[in-house]
Design an enzyme around this catalytic site. Structure first.
Site: not given
Length: 184
Positions: A9, A93, A103, A122, A131, A145, A153-154, A159, A182
């Site tokens: 690339c 890409h 992943t 998570y 899983n 990521n 991912c933020h 839990s 957000e």
């Protein structure tokens, strides 16, 4: 073979000034390879009078349509974040996002299923990819990521409701800012 394909690339990098600091977006004609948040300034306080901006700081003379689409998405995210759900994402890409490895599956499920303003634990994300015992592996997928913000991912929290680490703990304040951004 994947590394060889990536090395063929011709990557270009665009630098953006954002409320999080400098963001560097790298990619080629085939798609975005990486987004790096450089953490060179503290996150700006979100003003109620004017939305935060994200402006191009440095750009090559020619950029691919995919890099341009990424820049437009990021600009919308910071100025009118609620509109990003209707904007097309650029192609990705990067080897971590190709194929059907764990992943890649985790990141694709996160991007498709956890919408703007939502969070997921998570544990719940591990369940969503089939899983439920892979909670720690989900954390590893978040660390790998290559395109944060585009793959949010933020939005992955513990839990207990705690925000959890971001950028290996160095960007916890950025995660707090993004989650607040957000919900406003």
């Amino acid at each position: 073979m994947k590394k060889q394909r990536e090395s063929q690339c011709t990557q270009k990098t665009i630098s953006l000034l954002s409320p999080l600091g400098t963001i560097q977006v790298s990619g080629c004609e085939n798609g975005v390879h990486t987004i790096q948040i450089l953490m060179d300034v503290a996150p700006a306080e979100r003003s109620t009078e004017a939305p935060p901006s994200c402006v191009v700081n440095d750009s090559p003379a020619e950029t691919s349509p995919e890099l341009q689409r990424c820049v437009e998405w990021l600009q919308a995210y910071f100025s009118e974040p609620q509109t990003t759900g209707s904007l097309p994402l650029p192609a990705f890409h990067h080897p971590a996002l190709q194929g059907d490895g764990f992943t890649s599956r985790v990141l694709h499920v996160l991007q498709k299923e956890v919408k703007f303003g939502e969070t997921v634990s998570y544990k719940r994300l591990a369940e969503m990819v089939g899983n439920p015992r892979a909670v720690r592996a989900v954390g590893g997928a978040m660390r790998r990521n290559p395109v944060p913000l585009l793959i949010p991912c933020h939005r992955v929290i513990s839990s207990s409701g705690q925000s959890g680490p971001y950028m290996s703990g160095r960007g916890d304040h950025l995660k707090q800012w993004l989650l607040a951004h957000e919900t406003q």
